[in-house]
Design an enzyme around this catalytic site. Sequence first.
Site, PDB file in Angstrom:
ATOM      1  N   ASP A 127     -47.722  77.882  62.290  1.00  0.00           N
ATOM      2  CA  ASP A 127     -46.581  76.864  62.888  1.00  0.00           C
ATOM      3  C   ASP A 127     -45.830  77.371  64.087  1.00  0.00           C
ATOM      4  O   ASP A 127     -44.961  77.075  64.844  1.00  0.00           O
ATOM      5  CB  ASP A 127     -45.737  76.457  61.854  1.00  0.00           C
ATOM      6  CG  ASP A 127     -44.945  77.555  61.345  1.00  0.00           C
ATOM      7  OD1 ASP A 127     -45.156  78.901  61.385  1.00  0.00           O
ATOM      8  OD2 ASP A 127     -44.000  77.530  60.505  1.00  0.00           O
ATOM      9  N   GLU A 147     -45.019  90.359  57.329  1.00  0.00           N
ATOM     10  CA  GLU A 147     -44.528  90.386  58.798  1.00  0.00           C
ATOM     11  C   GLU A 147     -43.139  91.263  58.896  1.00  0.00           C
ATOM     12  O   GLU A 147     -42.279  91.282  58.217  1.00  0.00           O
ATOM     13  CB  GLU A 147     -44.180  89.174  59.274  1.00  0.00           C
ATOM     14  CG  GLU A 147     -43.484  88.892  60.808  1.00  0.00           C
ATOM     15  CD  GLU A 147     -43.536  87.490  61.373  1.00  0.00           C
ATOM     16  OE1 GLU A 147     -44.189  86.504  60.712  1.00  0.00           O
ATOM     17  OE2 GLU A 147     -43.329  87.255  62.556  1.00  0.00           O
TER      18      GLU A 147
HETATM   19  O1  KIV Z   1     -47.240  80.934  62.601  1.00  0.00           O
HETATM   20  C1  KIV Z   1     -47.745  82.328  62.769  1.00  0.00           C
HETATM   21  O2  KIV Z   1     -48.463  82.402  63.677  1.00  0.00           O
HETATM   22  C2  KIV Z   1     -47.575  83.179  61.734  1.00  0.00           C
HETATM   23  C3  KIV Z   1     -48.305  84.545  62.149  1.00  0.00           C
HETATM   24  C4  KIV Z   1     -47.170  85.154  63.158  1.00  0.00           C
HETATM   25  C5  KIV Z   1     -48.630  85.216  60.945  1.00  0.00           C
HETATM   26  O3  KIV Z   1     -47.154  82.982  60.705  1.00  0.00           O
END
Ligand code: KIV
Length: 279
Positions: free
Chosen positions: A52, A190
């Site tokens: 997202d 993260e």
């Molecule tokens: O939305 C995204 O790109 C993510 C990554 C940063 C893991 O969740």
Amino acid sequence: MPGGGSAERRRTTLDLVAMKARGEKIVAITAYDALFASLVDAAGVDLILVGDSVASVLCGEETTLSATVEQMTYHGRIAARGASCALVVVDMPFLSYQVARAEAVRNAGNILKHTGAGAVKLEGGCEVADTVRAIVRAGIPVMGHLGFTPQSVHALGGHRIQGKDEEAAARLVEEAVALEAAGVFSIVLELMPAAAARRVTEAVAVPTIGIGAGPDCDGQVLVLHDMLGLNEAFSPRFLKRYAELGKATREAVSRYAEEVRAGKYPGEEHGYAPVGDGG
Ligand code: KIV
């Protein structure tokens, strides 16, 4: 086979769990469309995440909160079209799984149904464990996401490293164990200290995929546009830029503009003879 990059069948969630058991690192990267998905797939990544983050990276929003199920379904569908070997995972957007369990199952199912992806990802720990369990029971593989969870950016007080003290690190382990018990096949970690990510990784049998979480996760994920240097404003310490495509794009387009303005493009080499030569 996983870890390779040559002619192979598509990765499954079971392949990724088996890779952790064998001690093989998992390579994940984001893609939001067929063109980039086909490029990263051909480069041999194991997992393509239709994140997202598309809301901020492509659409210019400050956070991921504006992403919708329709938007994620659209990007999931076009990205899945470009991927033939990698497992494609689509993010469930903010408010698509937090409000009611039945709604979460329906949204997850519709994402899989209309994209051709192999799994969904959602953010959170113990508070989403029952929702994860319900989605998994419906036959939909789920990836978890702990640590800094962008959909909670306001509640977390900004982009902050999570799990810094003993209590917070222990809490992360607890959340990961709860997600594993609920049936996730993998967990994104993260923005957390490497030591906390190591503890989580050792505590669960499912693979952890880190971003800003140190080298001891079972795999790594980066946002493609960040690692290609296209998203130049974003440069956290953990990010390694493997190319400078932002700079290359600006330079190429400036050259094109100069040549059009100077009447040099299109020219003889493109089949246009100079005026007066009968071209
Ligand atoms: O939305 C995204 O790109 C993510 C990554 C940063 C893991 O969740």
